[in-house]
Design a protein around this motif. Structure first.
Motif, PDB file in Angstrom:
ATOM      1  N   ALA A 108       0.841  -1.205   0.000  1.00 48.45           N
ATOM      2  CA  ALA A 108       0.000   0.000   0.000  1.00 48.45           C
ATOM      3  C   ALA A 108       0.873   1.250   0.000  1.00 48.45           C
ATOM      4  O   ALA A 108       0.609   2.195  -0.758  1.00 48.45           O
ATOM      5  CB  ALA A 108      -0.924  -0.008   1.218  1.00 48.45           C
ATOM      6  N   LEU A 109       1.920   1.251   0.825  1.00 44.72           N
ATOM      7  CA  LEU A 109       2.815   2.408   0.894  1.00 44.72           C
ATOM      8  C   LEU A 109       3.493   2.655  -0.447  1.00 44.72           C
ATOM      9  O   LEU A 109       3.514   3.790  -0.931  1.00 44.72           O
ATOM     10  CB  LEU A 109       3.867   2.194   1.988  1.00 44.72           C
ATOM     11  CG  LEU A 109       4.870   3.319   2.192  1.00 44.72           C
ATOM     12  CD1 LEU A 109       4.150   4.565   2.696  1.00 44.72           C
ATOM     13  CD2 LEU A 109       5.948   2.899   3.167  1.00 44.72           C
ATOM     14  N   TRP A 110       4.034   1.597  -1.040  1.00 45.12           N
ATOM     15  CA  TRP A 110       4.705   1.753  -2.340  1.00 45.12           C
ATOM     16  C   TRP A 110       3.709   2.154  -3.425  1.00 45.12           C
ATOM     17  O   TRP A 110       4.050   2.929  -4.324  1.00 45.12           O
ATOM     18  CB  TRP A 110       5.452   0.480  -2.729  1.00 45.12           C
ATOM     19  CG  TRP A 110       6.731   0.318  -1.947  1.00 45.12           C
ATOM     20  CD1 TRP A 110       6.989  -0.571  -0.961  1.00 45.12           C
ATOM     21  CD2 TRP A 110       7.928   1.098  -2.089  1.00 45.12           C
ATOM     22  NE1 TRP A 110       8.247  -0.397  -0.470  1.00 45.12           N
ATOM     23  CE2 TRP A 110       8.868   0.613  -1.152  1.00 45.12           C
ATOM     24  CE3 TRP A 110       8.289   2.147  -2.913  1.00 45.12           C
ATOM     25  CZ2 TRP A 110      10.131   1.152  -1.019  1.00 45.12           C
ATOM     26  CZ3 TRP A 110       9.561   2.682  -2.778  1.00 45.12           C
ATOM     27  CH2 TRP A 110      10.466   2.190  -1.845  1.00 45.12           C
ATOM     28  N   SER A 111       2.491   1.633  -3.341  1.00 44.06           N
ATOM     29  CA  SER A 111       1.465   2.020  -4.324  1.00 44.06           C
ATOM     30  C   SER A 111       1.143   3.503  -4.204  1.00 44.06           C
ATOM     31  O   SER A 111       1.051   4.213  -5.214  1.00 44.06           O
ATOM     32  CB  SER A 111       0.194   1.197  -4.116  1.00 44.06           C
ATOM     33  OG  SER A 111       0.449  -0.165  -4.324  1.00 44.06           O
ATOM     34  N   ILE A 112       0.968   3.955  -2.969  1.00 44.55           N
ATOM     35  CA  ILE A 112       0.666   5.376  -2.753  1.00 44.55           C
ATOM     36  C   ILE A 112       1.838   6.231  -3.215  1.00 44.55           C
ATOM     37  O   ILE A 112       1.649   7.253  -3.889  1.00 44.55           O
ATOM     38  CB  ILE A 112       0.329   5.634  -1.273  1.00 44.55           C
ATOM     39  CG1 ILE A 112      -1.013   4.994  -0.935  1.00 44.55           C
ATOM     40  CG2 ILE A 112       0.309   7.120  -0.962  1.00 44.55           C
ATOM     41  CD1 ILE A 112      -1.348   4.987   0.541  1.00 44.55           C
ATOM     42  N   LEU A 113       3.048   5.814  -2.876  1.00 42.94           N
ATOM     43  CA  LEU A 113       4.241   6.558  -3.289  1.00 42.94           C
ATOM     44  C   LEU A 113       4.333   6.605  -4.813  1.00 42.94           C
ATOM     45  O   LEU A 113       4.611   7.659  -5.394  1.00 42.94           O
ATOM     46  CB  LEU A 113       5.499   5.925  -2.690  1.00 42.94           C
ATOM     47  CG  LEU A 113       6.815   6.637  -2.960  1.00 42.94           C
ATOM     48  CD1 LEU A 113       6.790   8.039  -2.373  1.00 42.94           C
ATOM     49  CD2 LEU A 113       7.980   5.847  -2.388  1.00 42.94           C
ATOM     50  N   LEU A 115       1.855   6.321  -6.929  1.00 44.47           N
ATOM     51  CA  LEU A 115       0.776   7.174  -7.404  1.00 44.47           C
ATOM     52  C   LEU A 115       1.141   8.648  -7.239  1.00 44.47           C
ATOM     53  O   LEU A 115       0.889   9.461  -8.147  1.00 44.47           O
ATOM     54  CB  LEU A 115      -0.506   6.851  -6.634  1.00 44.47           C
ATOM     55  CG  LEU A 115      -1.785   7.516  -7.115  1.00 44.47           C
ATOM     56  CD1 LEU A 115      -2.089   7.111  -8.551  1.00 44.47           C
ATOM     57  CD2 LEU A 115      -2.941   7.153  -6.205  1.00 44.47           C
ATOM     58  N   VAL A 116       1.744   8.989  -6.099  1.00 52.05           N
ATOM     59  CA  VAL A 116       2.173  10.373  -5.874  1.00 52.05           C
ATOM     60  C   VAL A 116       3.212  10.780  -6.913  1.00 52.05           C
ATOM     61  O   VAL A 116       3.145  11.866  -7.487  1.00 52.05           O
ATOM     62  CB  VAL A 116       2.713  10.554  -4.432  1.00 52.05           C
ATOM     63  CG1 VAL A 116       3.456  11.874  -4.274  1.00 52.05           C
ATOM     64  CG2 VAL A 116       1.577  10.453  -3.422  1.00 52.05           C
ATOM     65  N   THR A 119       1.551  11.218 -10.243  1.00 51.67           N
ATOM     66  CA  THR A 119       0.756  12.458 -10.228  1.00 51.67           C
ATOM     67  C   THR A 119       1.661  13.677 -10.348  1.00 51.67           C
ATOM     68  O   THR A 119       1.373  14.593 -11.130  1.00 51.67           O
ATOM     69  CB  THR A 119      -0.078  12.533  -8.927  1.00 51.67           C
ATOM     70  OG1 THR A 119      -0.887  11.367  -8.834  1.00 51.67           O
ATOM     71  CG2 THR A 119      -0.958  13.765  -8.911  1.00 51.67           C
TER      72      THR A 119
END
Length: 172
Positions: A108-113, A115-116, A119
């Motif tokens: 989840a952390l790597w996915s969010i990172l 995605l950031v 973006t």
């Protein structure tokens, strides 16, 4: 009713019981000897064999108690080890769950990172494209103004040539 013969056979049974180390056989032989000597009215021997019977009974009882104690001890140790195994299995399962949870958190952390980062990259690209488009529009406006100035200069030069023969004053 032949107690002398019974004594003879009981002594033989006692001898055999001692040879094969069978306490049960010795117990039965001592009982038979005690009863037989009692019927023969030899109370000393009957008493002696009765005492030997009591000693054998105590030995058998002690052996049975020891077996029971050993059996209970074995069951206790087995149960204790089984509980340890279950505890270790439970701990192992908890560790597996924690590892799986950490993996999920990392994903989840790597996915969010990611995605950031994507973006931010997209925003930077859009900002650059807008800046480039604004520069191109400004350049186009400048070129349009330059063309307008060139056109006006050519018009002015033409007017000056047409009016070259006249004495015009600067105000005119």
């Amino acid at each position: 009713k032949n107690f002398k013969q019974a004594v003879f056979y009981a002594k033989e049974a006692l001898t055999i019981g001692k040879e094969i180390q069978s306490l049960k056989v010795q117990q039965q032989a001592q009982k038979a000897l005690s009863v037989s000597f009692g019927k023969l009215k030899d109370y000393e021997k009957a008493f002696y064999h009765q005492n030997q019977l009591v000693i054998l009974n105590d030995s058998l009882l002690n052996i049975e108690k020891n077996r029971a104690i050993i059996e209970l001890s074995t069951k206790y140790e087995t149960h204790k080890k089984q509980q340890k195994i279950e505890l270790l299995n439970t701990n192992n399962q908890l560790q597996k769950v924690e590892i799986a949870k950490k993996k999920e958190e990392n994903i989840a952390l790597w996915s969010i990172l990611g995605l950031v980062i994507v973006t931010l990259g997209t925003i930077i690209i859009i900002i650059r494209q807008r800046k480039k488009a604004a520069e191109e529009r400004n350049l186009l406006k400048i070129q349009t103004h330059i063309k307008d100035i060139d056109f006006l200069q050519s018009q002015l030069a033409q007017k000056i040539e047409e009016n070259a023969g006249f004495n015009l004053k600067i105000e005119e």
